[in-house]
Design a protein around this motif. Structure first.
Motif, PDB file in Angstrom:
ATOM      1  N   ALA A  56       0.838  -1.202   0.000  1.00  0.00           N
ATOM      2  CA  ALA A  56       0.000   0.000   0.000  1.00  0.00           C
ATOM      3  C   ALA A  56       0.873   1.251   0.000  1.00  0.00           C
ATOM      4  O   ALA A  56       0.571   2.241  -0.674  1.00  0.00           O
ATOM      5  CB  ALA A  56      -0.922  -0.018   1.216  1.00  0.00           C
ATOM      6  N   GLU A  57       1.958   1.204   0.733  1.00  0.00           N
ATOM      7  CA  GLU A  57       2.842   2.368   0.830  1.00  0.00           C
ATOM      8  C   GLU A  57       3.510   2.690  -0.504  1.00  0.00           C
ATOM      9  O   GLU A  57       3.668   3.860  -0.866  1.00  0.00           O
ATOM     10  CB  GLU A  57       3.917   2.124   1.897  1.00  0.00           C
ATOM     11  CG  GLU A  57       4.744   3.358   2.252  1.00  0.00           C
ATOM     12  CD  GLU A  57       3.900   4.517   2.777  1.00  0.00           C
ATOM     13  OE1 GLU A  57       4.334   5.680   2.640  1.00  0.00           O
ATOM     14  OE2 GLU A  57       2.810   4.264   3.334  1.00  0.00           O
ATOM     15  N   ARG A  60       0.956   4.364  -2.619  1.00  0.00           N
ATOM     16  CA  ARG A  60       0.750   5.729  -2.093  1.00  0.00           C
ATOM     17  C   ARG A  60       1.872   6.658  -2.561  1.00  0.00           C
ATOM     18  O   ARG A  60       1.626   7.783  -3.013  1.00  0.00           O
ATOM     19  CB  ARG A  60       0.712   5.668  -0.558  1.00  0.00           C
ATOM     20  CG  ARG A  60       0.467   7.000   0.125  1.00  0.00           C
ATOM     21  CD  ARG A  60       0.676   6.833   1.627  1.00  0.00           C
ATOM     22  NE  ARG A  60       0.436   8.064   2.356  1.00  0.00           N
ATOM     23  CZ  ARG A  60      -0.698   8.369   2.959  1.00  0.00           C
ATOM     24  NH1 ARG A  60      -1.715   7.531   2.907  1.00  0.00           N
ATOM     25  NH2 ARG A  60      -0.845   9.502   3.614  1.00  0.00           N
ATOM     26  N   MET A  79      -5.801   7.681   2.541  1.00  0.00           N
ATOM     27  CA  MET A  79      -5.592   6.262   2.823  1.00  0.00           C
ATOM     28  C   MET A  79      -5.454   5.436   1.552  1.00  0.00           C
ATOM     29  O   MET A  79      -6.217   5.578   0.602  1.00  0.00           O
ATOM     30  CB  MET A  79      -6.768   5.722   3.640  1.00  0.00           C
ATOM     31  CG  MET A  79      -6.634   4.257   4.014  1.00  0.00           C
ATOM     32  SD  MET A  79      -7.993   3.666   5.064  1.00  0.00           S
ATOM     33  CE  MET A  79      -9.379   3.839   3.956  1.00  0.00           C
ATOM     34  N   GLN A  81      -4.989   1.242   0.673  1.00  0.00           N
ATOM     35  CA  GLN A  81      -4.966  -0.077   1.302  1.00  0.00           C
ATOM     36  C   GLN A  81      -5.127  -1.169   0.257  1.00  0.00           C
ATOM     37  O   GLN A  81      -5.729  -0.956  -0.790  1.00  0.00           O
ATOM     38  CB  GLN A  81      -6.074  -0.200   2.341  1.00  0.00           C
ATOM     39  CG  GLN A  81      -7.477  -0.028   1.788  1.00  0.00           C
ATOM     40  CD  GLN A  81      -8.551  -0.067   2.864  1.00  0.00           C
ATOM     41  OE1 GLN A  81      -8.269  -0.293   4.025  1.00  0.00           O
ATOM     42  NE2 GLN A  81      -9.796   0.151   2.466  1.00  0.00           N
TER      43      GLN A  81
END
Length: 211
Positions: A56-57, A60, A79, A81
């Motif tokens: 997820a990071e 992002r 967010m 995810q």
């Protein structure tokens, strides 16, 4: 993503397109009710179909990177995810048409306002259960029998024109037949033989009438 967030660019759709993966972006959620009254801050939800396993990071960071400029870092991406439910269910949530969103009586947005980037097509991710496939196959075989449909192209045309009245769209049709070539071939052959036999009978009747 928050469109009024720090560094959110006006050309964000073009920037997301440069990532090169299928992305779906919800209509602007500007009518979500807040717990304390009023409305939540306007935002977008999105689906990002990664080509390879990702965190997820990392997604992002990629989104922030592509949305940022040399002068301003985009901090509007909230967010991110990894989703473990079906893509279809998440897609429905983009407009609050998922079962969970409906149960919570969330405001429903218009599906036509969903933005599809890099050829995102929800039909690719809709899974059809075995029971449904078997039911559809029985309908297709019955259509071949009743209308003496001789080949797959004529069956495809038939579903294109009349499939809706039988509850079968092209995606459901193609998904159902992809592993059923053997039984379809038998039915097509039977339909062809029946049609051929019918022509012979008609010819014999015509000849008898002329004698």
């Amino acid at each position: 993503m928050y469109p009024d967030g720090e560094g959110f660019p006006d050309d964000w759709e073009i920037r997301l397109e440069k990532i090169g993966v299928p992305i779906a972006i919800s209509p602007l959620h500007d009518k979500d009710k807040a717990k304390g009254g009023g409305y939540k801050k306007a935002h977008y939800h999105g689906i990002y179909i990664a080509n390879n396993p990702v965190t997820a990071e990392s997604v992002r960071n990629k989104l922030r990177g592509v949305l940022s400029t040399a002068e301003i870092e985009c901090k509007a991406v909230a967010m991110v995810q990894i989703v473990h439910e079906s893509v279809e269910s998440v897609y429905d949530y983009l407009t609050h048409e998922s079962k969970d969103a409906k149960a919570k009586a969330k405001h429903i947005y218009d599906k036509k306002d969903i933005k599809h980037i890099n050829n995102f097509d929800i039909e690719r991710y809709i899974t059809i259960d075995v029971e449904t496939k078997n039911k559809v196959l029985k309908i297709l075989l019955e259509l071949i029998r009743v209308y003496s449909i001789p080949n797959i192209l004529d069956l495809h045309d038939f579903i294109d024109e009349q499939g809706e009245s039988y509850g079968i769209d092209i995606n459901l049709f193609l998904t159902t037949i992809e592993t059923k070539s053997n039984i379809l071939r038998l039915y097509f052959d039977g339909a062809y033989q029946r049609s051929k036999r019918g022509k012979v009978v008609d010819q014999e009747r015509r000849e008898d009438g002329n004698t």
